[in-house]
Design an enzyme around this catalytic site. Structure first.
Site, short mmCIF file in Angstrom:
data_model
loop_
_atom_site.label_atom_id
_atom_site.label_comp_id
_atom_site.label_asym_id
_atom_site.label_seq_id
_atom_site.Cartn_x
_atom_site.Cartn_y
_atom_site.Cartn_z
N ASP A 193 7.04 6.40 0.04
CA ASP A 193 6.16 6.42 -1.33
C ASP A 193 5.54 7.79 -1.42
O ASP A 193 4.46 7.71 -1.27
CB ASP A 193 5.53 5.21 -1.68
CG ASP A 193 5.42 5.00 -2.93
OD1 ASP A 193 5.86 5.81 -3.77
OD2 ASP A 193 4.71 4.02 -3.42
N HIS B 133 -8.10 6.06 2.61
CA HIS B 133 -7.25 5.90 1.34
C HIS B 133 -7.63 4.38 0.96
O HIS B 133 -6.99 4.09 -0.05
CB HIS B 133 -5.99 6.20 1.35
CG HIS B 133 -5.13 5.14 2.13
ND1 HIS B 133 -5.37 4.53 3.10
CD2 HIS B 133 -3.97 4.89 1.40
CE1 HIS B 133 -4.22 3.58 3.35
NE2 HIS B 133 -3.37 3.65 2.36
#
Lengths: 477, 135
Positions: free
Chosen positions: A95, A400
């Site tokens: 992704d 993240h």
């Protein structure tokens, strides 16, 4: 902590050369003792594997949301020399430019609390889940422009404001994009999915600014206590997935051609300066741009829903910032006392550039780059700011997200989607998804505590806390 | 012949067993379909695909990646596959139906088929594989 790993400072750990054969540099990761209890040996093995790759500079790094992935560990960061180093899809992921952005609104908690109709309307307006298709008619020339110009294509086409672009990492596009190396298959997947959210951990969430840690930075970013925000988490959809699949195959051949030894086929790579390396980088950048355009399209839809439902102005829903967390970039960093260009891979890690960096908006130069960290469903998300310490220690990178600790199989066994939805509702959080499975997969219990993860990056100094965002309503794929 | 999901923190890891290589690939294919679309799937539409690769692991990854592509772009959900493998050449006849959001939305998107931890082995009981789907 795992055997063979040594502590080098508070929350700082080293994986010595020799942990796996062929390591060129030590591995280094940031983790509290508490988070260390759920650390998997597979993740450390992957961190060590990255250290065997040619041209790696200083360390193979991992952020405190480190967990077992494929190729690089999730939370992995590595910089490579442009002359001797390699580029690998294993350091970016399928992704490409999965990322997150934060919008603020002029609304307060009383305006949206318990408003199921808002969540239902967002769920209707933003296509989500498996098979979710865009209502936009994106032509082939449009797709080309999405891949070249990223978010600015969307803004030029009427899906946003010029100011949005200033508040995106890289202005919402990578100039190195090359559409020629994006296959017909990838394009076919990209056309119907522009403006769709996807599934898995992707979400759109309405949130409340519930705590301010750093008033000066919050004010500069445009965030205030009690404000309602909207966070959007998604990536480059099928187009990016196909680019990764296609180039992984080409780079596997290149790995043999250039006689590179790798411990995991998912780390297939090529010299950055080689044709194969440049081709992947160009296609990856084109996918990253598609992702920025995609988040911009979803932003537009969200603004339309909010503007109509609450009679507020489209322009009063500004973008605070947009960050990528699966990407490879050419950046300038200080190495051995000299400024030099390097190729930084971030796989489940966020850029966190400190004050005075040229790459951040002028009005935020004194503060540092806004860093947006999504929590898991039902837990807090955070806004942080980049620091000089990050520039010194992690090539300007930080965590993240929360990072999983429970597998999907275990989650489905232990947790029912219905119970989780009911529990979240009791806590004032409305959840809307296509299936109960999707909710059980992403329940708060399957993730590390996002508080603990951001506390580590704050304490280590690779980014500093600015604000806490508490969830009120979420749509998922 | 069977497949099962084995514990993996971030992604979906599948272990499958079968008597022949073709049946083993078919199990991996069924696992992929189940992760994507759940268990309520029907036959009817027939699709043939052919794949050739350099080695057996790549043949499996290339086959499943092609299935991902076809399913997404053509809007198809497959019930089962008949797979023939000769050397490093695969022919698959896929049986499926059109995607129906009411029946096929309980799964999760698979972003890619990973080489990490990919194992295909032959032993006294037949064949086994481990494969990781990025979700």
């Amino acid at each position: 902590m795992l055997e063979g790993v040594s502590q080098t400072g508070v929350n700082e750990w080293e994986v010595p050369v020799g942990y796996v054969p062929g390591m060129r540099v030590p591995g280094k990761f940031f983790l509290s003792e508490l988070l260390g209890k759920s650390l998997e040996s597979g993740a450390i093995q992957q961190l060590a594997n990255v250290a065997t790759m040619p041209g790696i500079i200083r360390n193979s790094l991992a952020m405190p949301d480190i967990h077992w992935g494929y190729g690089f560990p999730i939370g992995g960061v590595a910089a490579f020399s442009l002359d001797e180093g390699v580029i690998s899809p294993g350091g970016v992921g399928f992704d490409i430019n999965c990322g997150v952005r934060l919008l603020t609104t002029p609304l307060a908690q009383k305006d949206i609390s318990g408003r199921r109709d808002l969540i239902e309307e967002l769920f209707r307006a933003v296509p989500t889940g498996v098979g979710g298709k865009s209502s936009l008619r994106i032509s082939q020339p449009d797709l080309e422009r999405m891949m070249i110009k990223g978010a600015s294509w969307a803004v030029d086409s009427g899906y946003g404001t010029k100011r949005d672009l200033i508040r995106c990492e890289d202005g919402g596009y990578m100039k190195e994009a090359d559409c020629h190396t994006v296959s017909t298959k990838a394009r076919q997947r990209g056309v119907p999915q522009g403006g769709t959210l996807g599934s898995g951990n992707h979400f759109l969430e309405m949130q409340l600014v519930s705590e301010i840690f750093d008033p000066e930075a919050a004010q500069a970013f445009g965030i205030r206590l009690g404000q309602i925000c909207c966070m959007i988490h998604c990536g480059s959809r099928g187009l990016g997935h196909q680019v990764c699949t296609d180039h992984l195959k080409l780079l596997e051949m290149a790995t043999k051609k250039y006689h590179i030894t790798i411990p995991d086929r998912q780390l297939a790579c090529a010299p950055i300066t080689s044709t194969e390396g440049k081709d992947y980088f160009g296609a990856m950048a084109a996918s990253a741009n598609y992702a920025w355009a995609n988040r911009q399209l979803i932003t537009h839809t969200t603004r339309q829903v909010l503007a109509k439902m609450f009679r507020i102005d489209y322009e009063d829903i500004p973008l605070i910032y947009d960050v990528a967390h699966n990407i490879a970039k050419i950046e300038e960093h200080e190495v051995d006392g000299k400024r030099m260009k390097v190729c930084v891979h971030r796989k489940g890690a966020t850029r966190a550039f400190g004050p005075d960096s040229d790459e951040i908006p002028f009005e935020l130069k004194k503060i540092g780059q806004p860093v947006i960290i999504p929590g898991s469903m039902g837990t807090s998300s955070f806004v942080l700011r980049g620091t000089k310490t990050a520039m010194e220690k992690t090539f300007g990178s930080t965590c993240h997200g929360a990072g999983r600790i429970m597998s999907r199989t275990q989650a489905k066994k232990n947790l029912s989607g219905k119970d989780i939805t009911a529990n979240l509702l009791k806590a004032g959080i409305i959840v809307r998804a296509h299936s109960e499975n999707a909710i059980a997969d992403e329940a708060p219990e399957v993730y590390k505590s996002s508080d603990e993860v951001v506390n580590v990056v704050h304490d280590v100094g690779i980014s500093r806390l600015v604000a806490r965002l508490s969830p009120l309503g979420v749509i998922k794929g | 012949m069977s497949f099962e999901e084995i514990s993996h923190t971030a992604d979906v890891k599948i272990r499958a067993r079968a008597l022949t290589l073709g049946a083993l690939f078919s199990e991996a294919f069924l696992a992929l379909m189940q992760v994507l679309y759940g268990t309520d799937r029907k036959g009817g539409i027939v699709k043939e695909i052919q794949i050739e690769s350099d080695n057996i692991e790549s043949l499996l990854c290339d086959f499943l990646s092609e299935v991902l592509f076809i399913a997404e772009v053509k809007g198809l959900v497959f019930l089962r596959a008949d797979i023939k493998i000769e050397g490093l050449h695969l022919t698959a006849i896929l049986y499926g139906e059109s995607f129906d959001p009411l029946r096929h939305s309980s799964g999760t998107e698979v972003k890619g088929i990973s080489y990490s931890g990919l194992i295909i082995q032959k032993d006294a009981n037949g064949y086994m594989l481990d494969i990781l789907f990025d979700v």
